[in-house]
Scaffold this motif. Structure first.
Motif, PDB file in Angstrom:
ATOM      1  N   LYS A   1      37.340  40.766  85.263  1.00 49.87           N
ATOM      2  CA  LYS A   1      38.018  41.131  86.508  1.00 49.87           C
ATOM      3  C   LYS A   1      37.427  40.368  87.681  1.00 49.87           C
ATOM      4  O   LYS A   1      38.165  39.872  88.540  1.00 49.87           O
ATOM      5  N   ASP A   2      36.086  40.283  87.711  1.00 52.04           N
ATOM      6  CA  ASP A   2      35.401  39.548  88.771  1.00 52.04           C
ATOM      7  C   ASP A   2      35.302  38.087  88.350  1.00 52.04           C
ATOM      8  O   ASP A   2      34.529  37.728  87.459  1.00 52.04           O
ATOM      9  N   LYS A   3      36.094  37.219  88.974  1.00 54.06           N
ATOM     10  CA  LYS A   3      36.124  35.807  88.579  1.00 54.06           C
ATOM     11  C   LYS A   3      34.828  35.084  88.883  1.00 54.06           C
ATOM     12  O   LYS A   3      34.573  34.002  88.324  1.00 54.06           O
ATOM     13  N   GLU A   4      33.988  35.648  89.732  1.00 55.17           N
ATOM     14  CA  GLU A   4      32.720  34.997  90.067  1.00 55.17           C
ATOM     15  C   GLU A   4      31.628  35.317  89.064  1.00 55.17           C
ATOM     16  O   GLU A   4      30.581  34.674  89.051  1.00 55.17           O
ATOM     17  N   ARG A   5      31.844  36.311  88.246  1.00 52.43           N
ATOM     18  CA  ARG A   5      30.849  36.677  87.242  1.00 52.43           C
ATOM     19  C   ARG A   5      31.105  35.921  85.946  1.00 52.43           C
ATOM     20  O   ARG A   5      32.179  35.376  85.721  1.00 52.43           O
ATOM     21  N   GLY A   6      30.087  35.897  85.106  1.00 48.01           N
ATOM     22  CA  GLY A   6      30.215  35.236  83.823  1.00 48.01           C
ATOM     23  C   GLY A   6      29.749  36.157  82.703  1.00 48.01           C
ATOM     24  O   GLY A   6      29.123  37.197  82.934  1.00 48.01           O
ATOM     25  N   PHE A   7      30.040  35.765  81.472  1.00 45.03           N
ATOM     26  CA  PHE A   7      29.582  36.525  80.319  1.00 45.03           C
ATOM     27  C   PHE A   7      28.073  36.345  80.146  1.00 45.03           C
ATOM     28  O   PHE A   7      27.540  35.270  80.443  1.00 45.03           O
ATOM     29  N   PRO A   8      27.373  37.376  79.679  1.00 47.92           N
ATOM     30  CA  PRO A   8      25.921  37.244  79.468  1.00 47.92           C
ATOM     31  C   PRO A   8      25.619  36.203  78.387  1.00 47.92           C
ATOM     32  O   PRO A   8      26.391  35.992  77.460  1.00 47.92           O
ATOM     33  N   VAL A   9      24.452  35.566  78.537  1.00 51.29           N
ATOM     34  CA  VAL A   9      24.047  34.493  77.626  1.00 51.29           C
ATOM     35  C   VAL A   9      23.119  35.066  76.557  1.00 51.29           C
ATOM     36  O   VAL A   9      22.219  35.848  76.847  1.00 51.29           O
ATOM     37  N   GLY A  10      23.348  34.663  75.319  1.00 48.14           N
ATOM     38  CA  GLY A  10      22.438  35.020  74.231  1.00 48.14           C
ATOM     39  C   GLY A  10      22.673  36.374  73.611  1.00 48.14           C
ATOM     40  O   GLY A  10      21.879  36.815  72.787  1.00 48.14           O
ATOM     41  N   THR A  11      23.752  37.046  73.981  1.00 47.00           N
ATOM     42  CA  THR A  11      24.025  38.355  73.395  1.00 47.00           C
ATOM     43  C   THR A  11      25.521  38.514  73.192  1.00 47.00           C
ATOM     44  O   THR A  11      26.332  37.939  73.947  1.00 47.00           O
ATOM     45  N   GLY A  12      25.907  39.251  72.173  1.00 43.75           N
ATOM     46  CA  GLY A  12      27.314  39.464  71.903  1.00 43.75           C
ATOM     47  C   GLY A  12      27.900  40.562  72.768  1.00 43.75           C
ATOM     48  O   GLY A  12      27.263  41.586  73.005  1.00 43.75           O
ATOM     49  N   VAL A  13      29.121  40.357  73.240  1.00 44.00           N
ATOM     50  CA  VAL A  13      29.808  41.329  74.095  1.00 44.00           C
ATOM     51  C   VAL A  13      31.158  41.641  73.470  1.00 44.00           C
ATOM     52  O   VAL A  13      31.978  40.743  73.235  1.00 44.00           O
ATOM     53  N   GLY A  14      31.397  42.913  73.179  1.00 42.94           N
ATOM     54  CA  GLY A  14      32.698  43.330  72.663  1.00 42.94           C
ATOM     55  C   GLY A  14      33.704  43.393  73.790  1.00 42.94           C
ATOM     56  O   GLY A  14      33.541  44.172  74.734  1.00 42.94           O
ATOM     57  N   VAL A  15      34.737  42.565  73.722  1.00 44.73           N
ATOM     58  CA  VAL A  15      35.713  42.473  74.809  1.00 44.73           C
ATOM     59  C   VAL A  15      37.031  43.144  74.451  1.00 44.73           C
ATOM     60  O   VAL A  15      37.824  43.473  75.335  1.00 44.73           O
ATOM     61  N   LEU A  16      37.280  43.343  73.159  1.00 44.26           N
ATOM     62  CA  LEU A  16      38.586  43.873  72.759  1.00 44.26           C
ATOM     63  C   LEU A  16      38.425  44.680  71.473  1.00 44.26           C
ATOM     64  O   LEU A  16      37.640  44.318  70.589  1.00 44.26           O
ATOM     65  N   LYS A  17      39.152  45.765  71.378  1.00 40.43           N
ATOM     66  CA  LYS A  17      39.192  46.533  70.134  1.00 40.43           C
ATOM     67  C   LYS A  17      40.589  47.108  69.960  1.00 40.43           C
ATOM     68  O   LYS A  17      41.350  47.257  70.931  1.00 40.43           O
ATOM     69  N   TRP A  18      40.916  47.397  68.692  1.00 43.22           N
ATOM     70  CA  TRP A  18      42.231  47.935  68.409  1.00 43.22           C
ATOM     71  C   TRP A  18      42.155  48.913  67.243  1.00 43.22           C
ATOM     72  O   TRP A  18      41.267  48.834  66.394  1.00 43.22           O
ATOM     73  N   ARG A  19      43.137  49.811  67.219  1.00 45.96           N
ATOM     74  CA  ARG A  19      43.209  50.823  66.171  1.00 45.96           C
ATOM     75  C   ARG A  19      44.677  51.139  65.901  1.00 45.96           C
ATOM     76  O   ARG A  19      45.431  51.455  66.835  1.00 45.96           O
ATOM     77  N   PHE A  20      45.048  51.029  64.637  1.00 50.29           N
ATOM     78  CA  PHE A  20      46.436  51.243  64.246  1.00 50.29           C
ATOM     79  C   PHE A  20      46.473  52.242  63.098  1.00 50.29           C
ATOM     80  O   PHE A  20      45.809  52.053  62.078  1.00 50.29           O
ATOM     81  N   GLN A  21      47.246  53.337  63.263  1.00 55.73           N
ATOM     82  CA  GLN A  21      47.378  54.372  62.238  1.00 55.73           C
ATOM     83  C   GLN A  21      48.848  54.558  61.897  1.00 55.73           C
ATOM     84  O   GLN A  21      49.710  54.515  62.788  1.00 55.73           O
ATOM     85  N   THR A  22      49.124  54.784  60.606  1.00 55.12           N
ATOM     86  CA  THR A  22      50.510  54.975  60.188  1.00 55.12           C
ATOM     87  C   THR A  22      50.549  55.653  58.825  1.00 55.12           C
ATOM     88  O   THR A  22      49.557  55.632  58.076  1.00 55.12           O
TER      89      THR A  22
END
Length: 508
Positions: A343-364
């Motif tokens: 959201k903040d275009k001036e910020r960046g992703f952290p270096v050297g660590t994994g960041v979960g950006v998206l998740k999904w769940r589908f039930q049927t």
């Protein structure tokens, strides 16, 4: 029926494991089981014995007996049906019918017995439900293990980056060709010589004077050498593929400044994307879907501080999958154009660590969403044998499944099945009593196959549940990464790691 006790005992009447379901003293149970061998008649073809007070219902299991002690007024047909279920439970937890093996799995058997009988009366359960109840899988435990593995992978990546950075610094230090470099202090150059194994360098070999300089250092250098040996040992374990505990990884982790060094891990670019997806499916033997759940996550790893301000262009695919973004990700942009960015275009992703950006769940529970359909058709014969036909069909033709393994349980003591025809390869696992049917690839070019075999004995329930395992580099959700763009700098190279596999895939 009223079941007083269930026990596994030897032919001499020695109790290996016993479970009481009604209020009874230990001496009474031991007395009843001790009297059991004496009441047996070798010429009698029955599998039950009646006394003045109780009824014994039993089944031989090689050198042991499965014995149920019931009241005399219980239904003998229900007793025999319950006895067959108990006899099926024992080989589920014991590899062989020996006194030692049964005693080693006594608690597992008692827990299983408790699922069959409650307060002397049988519960409405089958072998599959007993196995499900006793496994006690925990979703929180699975999440914890996934996080632990992620931490270990990060520790490996950090160690590899540090080893490569230290190698470059060592080569630059050798390039000066000055013996004075070794006297700059043990806090900078000396530890770096011993922290990680370094590949042979093209620089000129050190002079004898340079080699002897570290040996003249005071005792502090020896302490540093002792620590570096431990790090070398851990590094060697990781290079050989061994897993390192998080505490060990914390000990050997570099400082924040070193972790931010713009050094890409081998086989990974400065921006690495990891998508992991698991499917949990339970279908009935008639082809209907009981439950299906697909859960996935997308994780971003950035190793170069120069490319932290990025946008990820995705294709969400044709399926209606509900996605959920991280709170710091612009949800509207992803929902509209499939772009993942902060959201903040001036910020960046952290270096050297994994960041979960998206998740999904589908039930049927809709049969149309089953990716791989399995049909199992057991047909008992009049001579006691059983013919079994199993076939598979890929319903999601956009997937490519590798190393597909279909595990079919076999009746106890039936021996190796006689396979008449099979697409792919098969193995008989006599220890676990299953048939393993393996197909290397299942895709649109090889969407279906079958196997036919015959077993010595067994009924329809003995061949369920059928379990399926596979691996795929394509996600069920259809999510694809098209490009990664550095804000203000154009597209950049990236690497990706995609995994789609079953957490549980069963036909019951």
């Amino acid at each position: 029926m009223v079941l007083l006790s269930a026990a596994v005992c030897t032919k001499a009447g020695k109790v290996v494991v016993s479970r009481q379901f009604m209020e009874m003293s230990r001496s009474r149970v031991e007395g009843l089981l001790a009297a059991f061998p004496k009441l047996m008649n070798s010429d009698d073809q029955h599998t039950f014995i009646e006394t003045d007070t109780v009824r014994y219902v039993y089944q031989p299991m090689e050198q042991l007996y499965m014995v149920l002690i019931t009241t005399k007024n219980s239904n003998i047909l229900e007793d025999l049906e319950t006895l067959r279920l108990f006899a099926k439970v024992v080989p589920e937890y014991c590899r062989s019918f020996t006194e030692r093996d049964v005693a080693a799995h006594a608690f597992e058997l008692i827990f299983a017995f408790d699922e069959i009988i409650a307060l002397g009366y049988r519960e409405n359960v089958d072998l599959y439900r007993i196995r499900t109840y006793t496994e006690m899988e925990s979703h929180d435990e699975q999440i914890f293990k996934m996080r632990q593995k992620a931490k270990e992978r990060e520790a490996k990546d950090i160690m590899k980056r540090k080893a490569k950075a230290l190698q470059k610094e060592r080569e630059r230090g050798r390039g000066f060709g000055s013996t004075g470099m070794s006297g700059m202090g043990s806090a900078s150059f000396m530890p770096q010589q011993d922290v990680a194994p370094v590949a042979p360098s093209v620089a000129a070999p050190s002079t004898p004077t340079q080699r002897s300089a570290p040996a003249k250092k005071p005792g502090r250098g020896m302490k540093l050498g002792g620590k570096s040996k431990g790090k070398d040992f851990v590094d060697a374990l990781i290079q050989e593929g061994e897993e390192v505990a998080p505490d060990t990884a914390d000990i050997i982790a570099p400082s924040k400044t070193q972790a931010a060094a713009p050094v890409a891990t081998p086989n990974r670019e400065s921006v690495h994307l990891a998508a992991d997806e698991k499917i949990t499916l339970e279908a009935n033997r008639d082809g209907g879907l009981e439950h299906m759940e697909v859960k996935g996550t997308l994780t971003v790893f950035v190793s170069d501080p120069e490319v932290t301000r990025i946008r990820i262009n995705c294709d969400k695919g044709p399926k209606s999958i509900p996605y959920q973004t991280h709170p710091n990700i612009d949800k509207r942009t992803f929902g509209g154009s499939g772009v993942i960015g902060l959201k903040d275009k001036e910020r960046g992703f952290p270096v050297g660590t994994g960041v979960g950006v998206l998740k999904w769940r589908f039930q049927t529970t809709d049969d149309a969403h089953i990716p791989l359909s399995i049909n199992c058709w057991p047909n008992p014969n009049a001579d006691g044998s059983c013919d079994v036909n199993i076939d598979y069909e890929l319903l999601a033709d956009d997937l490519q499944l590798q190393d597909v393994t279909i595990t079919v349980p076999l009746p106890a003591h039936s021996g190796a099945p006689v396979v008449a025809r099979a697409d792919g390869a098969y193995d008989h696992d006599s220890r676990n009593g299953v048939l393993l049917w393996r197909i290397p690839v299942v895709d649109s070019e090889n969407p279906e196959g079958s196997i036919e075999f015959t077993t010595n004995g067994g009924d329809t329930d003995d061949f369920f549940p059928v379990q399926v395992d596979f691996a795929s580099s394509k996600l069920y959700a259809g999510l694809q990464i098209n490009s990664v763009e550095v804000i203000g700098g154009g597209d950049t190279t990236f690497s990706s790691e995609v995994s789609f596999a079953p957490a549980s895939y069963e036909i019951v």
